[in-house]
Design a protein around this motif. Structure first.
Motif, PDB file in Angstrom:
ATOM      1  N   LEU A 180     -27.565   8.876  40.773  1.00  0.00           N
ATOM      2  CA  LEU A 180     -28.034   9.577  41.968  1.00  0.00           C
ATOM      3  C   LEU A 180     -29.402   9.075  42.404  1.00  0.00           C
ATOM      4  N   LYS A 181     -29.596   9.078  43.721  1.00  0.00           N
ATOM      5  CA  LYS A 181     -30.835   8.633  44.340  1.00  0.00           C
ATOM      6  C   LYS A 181     -31.439   9.776  45.140  1.00  0.00           C
ATOM      7  N   VAL A 184     -32.111  15.602  44.417  1.00  0.00           N
ATOM      8  CA  VAL A 184     -32.403  14.520  43.476  1.00  0.00           C
ATOM      9  C   VAL A 184     -33.895  14.214  43.569  1.00  0.00           C
ATOM     10  N   THR A 215     -29.970  13.556  48.302  1.00  0.00           N
ATOM     11  CA  THR A 215     -30.309  14.957  48.462  1.00  0.00           C
ATOM     12  C   THR A 215     -29.737  15.494  49.761  1.00  0.00           C
ATOM     13  N   GLN A 233     -32.726  14.511  38.191  1.00  0.00           N
ATOM     14  CA  GLN A 233     -33.639  13.392  38.392  1.00  0.00           C
ATOM     15  C   GLN A 233     -32.873  12.165  38.877  1.00  0.00           C
ATOM     16  N   ALA A 234     -33.589  11.301  39.556  1.00  0.00           N
ATOM     17  CA  ALA A 234     -32.983  10.048  40.014  1.00  0.00           C
ATOM     18  C   ALA A 234     -32.373   9.302  38.826  1.00  0.00           C
TER      19      ALA A 234
END
Length: 124
Positions: free
Chosen positions: A86-87, A122, A91, A13-14
């Protein structure tokens, strides 16, 4: 010849974290720099980070600076990429690459060996 094998990709997940690993085998003594690139769907492959095998100097793309950390374990012939915060735009398929020179480079053509890639997704 040098063989590179990535591992550690997955779905997160973000805001979450993942750690990628790249194991090098073969003529590893010929490698002086290792790096990570990524390729998102419909986009060109882009530079993410690089590290000198001797000394450990690092270089990052602006888009990941402060969030990603590249490191190496020379005893195991491995390079790691710790990815935090992570954003969704992170991805991509992440590729490990190795270069026979010690000066930093960001172009695909500057790297001599490539892994098969590992998917990082993500979700928002």
């Amino acid at each position: 010849q040098v063989q590179l094998l990535e591992s550690g990709g997955g779905l997160v997940q973000a805001g979450g974290s993942l750690r990628l690993a790249c194991a090098a085998s073969g003529r590893t003594s010929s490698i002086f720099t290792m790096g990570w690139f990524r390729q998102a769907p419909g986009k060109e492959r882009e530079f993410v980070a690089a590290i000198r095998i001797s000394g450990g100097s690092t270089y990052y793309a602006d888009s990941v600076k402060g969030r990603f950390t590249i490191d190496r374990d020379n005893a195991k012939n491995m390079v790691l990429l710790q990815m935090n915060s992570l954003k969704p735009e992170d991805t991509a398929v992440y590729y490990c690459a190795a270069r026979r020179y010690s000066n930093f480079a960001m172009r695909i053509s500057d790297y001599d060996y490539w892994g098969q890639g590992t998917q990082v997704t993500v979700s928002s």
